[in-house]
Every structure is written in structure tokens, then in C-alpha cells.
Design a protein around this motif. Structure first.
Motif, short mmCIF file in Angstrom:
data_model
loop_
_atom_site.label_atom_id
_atom_site.label_comp_id
_atom_site.label_asym_id
_atom_site.label_seq_id
_atom_site.Cartn_x
_atom_site.Cartn_y
_atom_site.Cartn_z
N GLY A 1 0.84 -1.18 0.00
CA GLY A 1 0.00 0.00 0.00
C GLY A 1 0.88 1.24 0.00
N LEU A 2 0.23 2.38 0.20
CA LEU A 2 0.96 3.65 0.13
C LEU A 2 2.11 3.73 1.15
N LYS A 3 1.87 3.23 2.38
CA LYS A 3 2.90 3.40 3.43
C LYS A 3 4.18 2.65 3.08
N LEU A 4 4.03 1.37 2.70
CA LEU A 4 5.22 0.59 2.35
C LEU A 4 5.91 1.18 1.11
N GLY B 1 -13.93 -1.09 -6.56
CA GLY B 1 -12.89 -1.03 -5.53
C GLY B 1 -12.01 0.20 -5.65
N ALA B 2 -11.84 0.69 -6.86
CA ALA B 2 -11.00 1.87 -7.08
C ALA B 2 -11.82 3.16 -6.98
N GLU B 3 -13.04 3.07 -6.45
CA GLU B 3 -13.95 4.23 -6.39
C GLU B 3 -14.16 4.80 -7.80
N GLY B 4 -14.23 3.88 -8.78
CA GLY B 4 -14.30 4.33 -10.17
C GLY B 4 -15.68 4.77 -10.62
N HIS B 5 -16.41 5.41 -9.73
CA HIS B 5 -17.70 5.96 -10.15
C HIS B 5 -17.77 7.43 -9.74
N PHE B 6 -18.60 8.17 -10.43
CA PHE B 6 -18.69 9.61 -10.22
C PHE B 6 -19.32 9.94 -8.86
N HIS B 7 -18.74 10.94 -8.18
CA HIS B 7 -19.28 11.37 -6.89
C HIS B 7 -19.82 12.79 -7.06
N PRO B 8 -21.11 12.90 -7.30
CA PRO B 8 -21.66 14.22 -7.63
C PRO B 8 -21.67 15.17 -6.43
N THR B 9 -21.62 16.46 -6.73
CA THR B 9 -21.69 17.46 -5.67
C THR B 9 -22.95 18.32 -5.81
N GLY C 1 -11.56 10.13 -1.13
CA GLY C 1 -12.04 8.76 -1.25
C GLY C 1 -11.33 8.01 -2.35
N VAL C 2 -11.11 8.70 -3.48
CA VAL C 2 -10.42 8.06 -4.61
C VAL C 2 -8.96 7.78 -4.24
N LEU C 3 -8.31 8.77 -3.63
CA LEU C 3 -6.91 8.57 -3.24
C LEU C 3 -6.77 7.41 -2.25
N ASP C 4 -7.71 7.33 -1.30
CA ASP C 4 -7.67 6.22 -0.33
C ASP C 4 -7.87 4.88 -1.04
N ARG D 1 2.05 12.84 -2.65
CA ARG D 1 1.84 14.22 -2.20
C ARG D 1 0.91 14.26 -1.00
N SER D 2 -0.17 13.50 -1.08
CA SER D 2 -1.13 13.51 0.03
C SER D 2 -0.51 12.87 1.27
N PHE D 3 0.43 11.95 1.06
CA PHE D 3 1.14 11.32 2.19
C PHE D 3 1.92 12.37 2.96
N PHE D 4 2.61 13.24 2.25
CA PHE D 4 3.40 14.28 2.94
C PHE D 4 2.50 15.33 3.55
N ARG D 5 1.39 15.61 2.88
CA ARG D 5 0.50 16.64 3.40
C ARG D 5 -0.22 16.17 4.66
N LYS D 6 -0.68 14.93 4.62
CA LYS D 6 -1.51 14.47 5.75
C LYS D 6 -0.85 13.39 6.56
N GLY D 7 0.32 12.94 6.11
CA GLY D 7 0.96 11.85 6.83
C GLY D 7 0.17 10.57 6.79
N ARG D 8 -0.58 10.35 5.69
CA ARG D 8 -1.37 9.14 5.61
C ARG D 8 -0.52 7.98 5.07
#
Ligand code: SF4
Ligand code: SF4
Ligand code: FES
Lengths: 110, 242
Positions: free
Chosen positions: A3-6, B116-124, B192-195, B235-242
Motif C-alpha cells: 500500500g501507500l505506506k510501504l 474497488g478503485a472508487e471508479g464511479h462519479f461522486h456528484p456534488t 475517497g479516490v486517493l484512499d 503528495r497527500s502522504f506528505f501533506r496528511k501523513g497518511r
């Protein structure tokens, strides 16, 4: 099976290793060209915090990097069990770190 | 009609599930003949029990993909003349998917991975709101446009060795879809998509060898989309430490 962490751990450990590899090669060339004997080399590394940090960091970065690399190969070939994979990744990393740090200790401890 | 028509030697995979074997057929060669024409000719003239799948016959619906001489192809747009080897053609069900019967595969695992990849549109917005104006020249819209012509044919999925080796891997098409959504200014679930693409089967498992882009019949480049996902997740890893 990463995953992303590894993934980030593997990329960051590679970034740490890159300059250290170059430094290591430069030192090797210097040591051989200059005709340093093993005793002379040990004379310089023993008690040196700088060399302990240099090679200590190197050994740790290699352990992390290699453990994740081997994990990917195992996951894509023979080891499909997630828990076994996690355990083996840790064991490989710990084993490499132990061997690497023992070697660093042996040449730098005074 | 000349009686001395050149015959193609066609080997077709027959069987259900994991059991099966190749069966040989002789099919008269025609000008401008596609692989789908060959398969249909066998079904209409030699063995009505042959199962396969197609719909549009013009490269729009993505349902006709099969392995042709070992390579994944959209059969309705693949000319025999381009792929036959000394008049021989092997046709098999698409790789990396379970076989239902003969040339028809079960596409569920492929589409499950889109979900699984959140490959559908998420309307706003709702249908009551005015339509959001999107500048077609904006950089993100251009990036999205590069990937949206996917016809869900699973050719890239069949071409990908990482899909073969790692059953969790979401695969090139689903990740390409996630990348188009990430660049779609109207989509409301970037996080959600990035996760979804950061898990143990996510984009980070791609080995970047590019079979997906080499075989995609619509000349899309999932490998480029995946590189974009790796960049954005880092990028999101550095921004949020996820
Ligand atoms: S580049 Fe990545 S997604 Fe494309 S075929 Fe290779 S591993 Fe699969
Ligand atoms: S990316 Fe290309 S090969 Fe893959 S499913 Fe879409 S159209 Fe087919
Ligand atoms: S039959 Fe629709 S794409 Fe081939």
C-alpha cells in the motif's frame, strides 16, 4: 501487496541510500588506491561517530528497502498469505538490520 | 465462386471453467475479415454451440475482447491479415479472468475492481442546480480527457502481469478511471479516490512496464495514469501523513 505506506518507505529509504552508496563507493576507491591496510582502515573507523552514523544509517535504509522489495517478489510468486507475508517482511528487515548493525558495531566500536 | 478459397486454420478454446482444450476449425479466408468474423463464421457454419460475446462490432462496446495468437485484442476491429501467422489463428478467452464457457469470460472481477478503485462519479450537485461550467482548456480537464475514452474491454487487464501475479491488484483500467475522476473538477470525493487506490491492491503495485498501454486498442495510457496516481498519493502522504 504494498500500500501507500510501504511504497513511501521503500522510496524514502532509496533516497537515503543513494548518496550513501556514492559515498561508500568513493571511500572504497580511495581506500584501495591509497593502499590502506585493514588495520589502517580500522584505525580510522574505530571510535568514529561519523562512520558509525554513516554506515548505521546505510544498514537501516538497506534493511527497510530490501525487506519491502523481497516482500513484493514473494507476494507475486509463492507467498499469497497476508499474515505470513507481513511476518516475513518484518523478519527479513530485522535480520538484515541485525547483521548490518553488528558489522557496523564491529568496525566502529572502540 | 472459386472452389480454391484459402482456408484459415483456426484453433478455438472450448470448455467450461478451468477445463478445456483447443478445437481446430477451417474457415475460408475473406478480404477485410476480422477475428470476430472468423469466430462468428465458426459458430454459424460449423458449431452452433460455440459461446462468445460481442455487441456493437465497431469498437464501441468493449465486449468482444479475446486472446488472439496469445495477445489480448478487440476482435471486432482486429483484421485477420494483421495477426494471422502463416494462415493460423489461435483464439482463446481473455487472460486473467475466469472462463464461463469457450470464449466468454466472467467479467465480474474486472468490474468489481472498478468499484474497488472508487471508479464511479461522486456528484456534488443535484439536478435542480445549474450545470457547472468547466473550461475544456484547463490542465486538469485535459488530463482527464486523455483517459476517458475507455470502453471497458479489459484488454489491458488481460495484458497486465501484475494482475496475474497479485489477485488484489486493481489493474490498469480501474486505476485509469480513478485518475480521470481525480482530474474531474466536478467529482466530489478526491480523498475517497486517493484512499481507494492506496490500499494493498492499489496503484503502488504497478511495475510500470506498460503492457497496458501497448495493448489498449483505444491507445490510452493507463501506465501514465497510474504514475499520476502514485505522484498524487505521495503528495497527500506528505501533506496528511497518511
Ligand atoms: S504498467 Fe502497471 S498496470 Fe500497466 S501492465 Fe504494467 S503493471 Fe499492469
Ligand atoms: S484502458 Fe484501454 S484496454 Fe483498458 S479497458 Fe479501457 S479501452 Fe480497454
Ligand atoms: S463488439 Fe463492441 S467493441 Fe468489439
Amino acid at each position: 501487496m504494498i500500500g501507500l505506506k510501504l511504497y513511501m518507505l521503500q522510496r524514502l529509504s532509496a533516497m537515503v541510500m543513494a548518496p550513501l552508496v556514492l559515498g561508500h563507493i568513493a571511500v572504497m576507491i580511495y581506500a584501495i588506491q591509497g593502499g590502506l591496510s585493514a588495520a589502517e582502515i580500522l584505525g580510522r573507523t574505530k571510535g568514529s561517530i561519523v562512520w558509525a552514523l554513516f554506515y548505521g544509517t546505510f544498514a537501516l535504509a538497506v534493511s527497510i528497502h530490501a525487506a519491502i522489495g523481497v516482500r513484493v517478489i514473494l507476494a507475486e510468486t509463492i507467498l499469497k498469505n497476508r499474515h505470513a507475508l507481513d511476518g516475513l517482511t518484518l523478519a527479513i528487515g530485522a535480520g538484515l538490520a541485525f547483521m548490518g548493525l553488528s558489522a557496523v558495531y564491529a568496525v566502529t566500536a572502540s | 465462386m472459386s472452389s480454391a478459397k484459402t482456408m484459415l486454420l483456426v484453433s478455438v478454446w472450448r470448455g467450461t471453467g478451468t477445463q478445456g482444450r483447443y478445437e481446430a476449425f477451417e474457415v475460408p479466408q475473406e478480404d477485410n475479415q476480422t477475428i470476430l468474423d472468423v469466430v462468428s463464421w465458426v459458430q454459424q457454419n460449423l458449431d452452433a454451440t460455440l459461446s462468445y460475446r460481442f455487441a456493437c462490432r465497431v469498437g464501441m462496446c468493449g465486449s468482444c475482447a479475446m486472446m488472439v495468437n496469445g495477445k489480448p485484442r478487440w476482435t471486432c476491429r482486429t483484421h485477420v491479415g494483421k495477426v494471422a501467422e502463416n494462415g493460423r489463428i489461435d483464439v482463446a478467452p481473455l487472460r486473467n479472468l475466469p472462463v464461463i464457457k469457450d470464449l466468454a469470460t466472467d467479467m465480474d472481477p474486472f468490474f468489481d475492481k472498478w468499484v474497488g478503485a472508487e471508479g464511479h462519479f461522486h456528484p456534488t450537485r443535484t439536478r435542480a442546480d445549474p450545470i457547472e461550467a468547466i473550461n475544456p482548456e484547463s490542465p486538469s480537464r485535459k488530463l482527464a480527457d486523455e483517459g476517458i475514452e475507455c470502453i471497458n474491454c479489459a484488454v489491458c487487464f488481460a495484458a497486465c502481469d501484475t494482475v496475474t501475479a497479485n489477485s488484489d491488484y486493481l489493474g490498469p483500467a480501474a486505476l485509469n478511471r480513478a485518475w480521470t475522476l481525480l482530474n474531474d473538477e466536478k467529482d466530489g470525493d478526491r480523498t475517497g479516490v486517493l484512499d481507494a487506490v492506496s490500499g494493498s491492491g492499489g496503484c503502488h503495485n504497478c511495475h510500470s512496464l506498460g503492457s497496458c498501454a501497448a495493448y489498449c486498442p483505444n491507445e490510452l495510457s493507463p501506465i501514465t495514469a497510474i504514475a499520476g496516481l502514485k505522484r498524487e498519493t505521495a503528495r497527500s502522504f506528505f501533506r496528511k501523513g497518511r
